[in-house]
Design a protein around this motif. Structure first.
Motif: not given
Length: 169
Positions: A82-97, A149-159
């Motif tokens: 659920l956390r990962r889904a919310l991260e992906i959603w947020g990064l997707g919206i931020a990428s679009l904007l 966004f792509i790194l999060e989709l691939l599971g490689k994003r390091r925050q």
């Protein structure tokens, strides 16, 4: 590719730092010119252009360093998928904007160039020049968001965790 992207983000940050140095120079020139009794025309306008340039060029590097303001109250309460889904959603919206911001910033530069738009101040600067710095900053910012966004989709994003949460005032 990672080295190229990191170079892009660091170069934009270095350009932002140069804008800050230029801003300091403009302010100092304005102060010195008043004290010595001569008028350095356009220093206020150029200081404003440099301040805007510094802000826009620093956006991507600030994002990659984890220093942008994030509201993590809900995100920190979630775990797993659920956390990962919310991260992906947020990064997707931020990428679009951010892509929309970059598109319209570039469009503004193009329109200013087409209409020969100039500053209304006594510097009469063609506005496409300072707007180009803004557009460059927004394009690099959009690239940084799409990268995250792509790194999060691939599971490689390091925050990068900001030190802000460690400070209690």
């Amino acid at each position: 590719m990672r080295r190229l992207l990191n170079f892009l983000y660091n170069s934009a940050a270095a350009a932002a730092a140069l804008c800050m140095v230029g801003l300091l120079f403009m302010v100092m020139l304005s102060i010195v010119s008043r004290q010595l009794g001569f008028n350095a025309r356009g220093t206020d306008a150029y200081a404003g252009y440099l301040m805007a340039g510094a802000g826009f060029l620093a956006l991507a590097h600030t994002l990659k360093m984890g220093e942008h303001i994030r509201v993590t109250l809900i995100l920190n309460a979630l775990k797993g998928g659920l956390r990962r889904a919310l991260e992906i959603w947020g990064l997707g919206i931020a990428s679009l904007l951010s892509c929309l911001l970059a598109f319209y910033s570039c469009r503004l530069v193009w329109q200013s160039l087409q209409f020969n738009d100039i500053s209304t101040g006594n510097d009469a600067t063609p506005l496409w020049i300072p707007q180009l710095v803004m557009a460059t900053g927004t394009v690099v910012f959009a690239i940084a968001f799409v990268d995250d966004f792509i790194l999060e989709l691939l599971g490689k994003r390091r925050q990068n965790i900001s030190g802000e949460m460690l400070r209690n005032e």
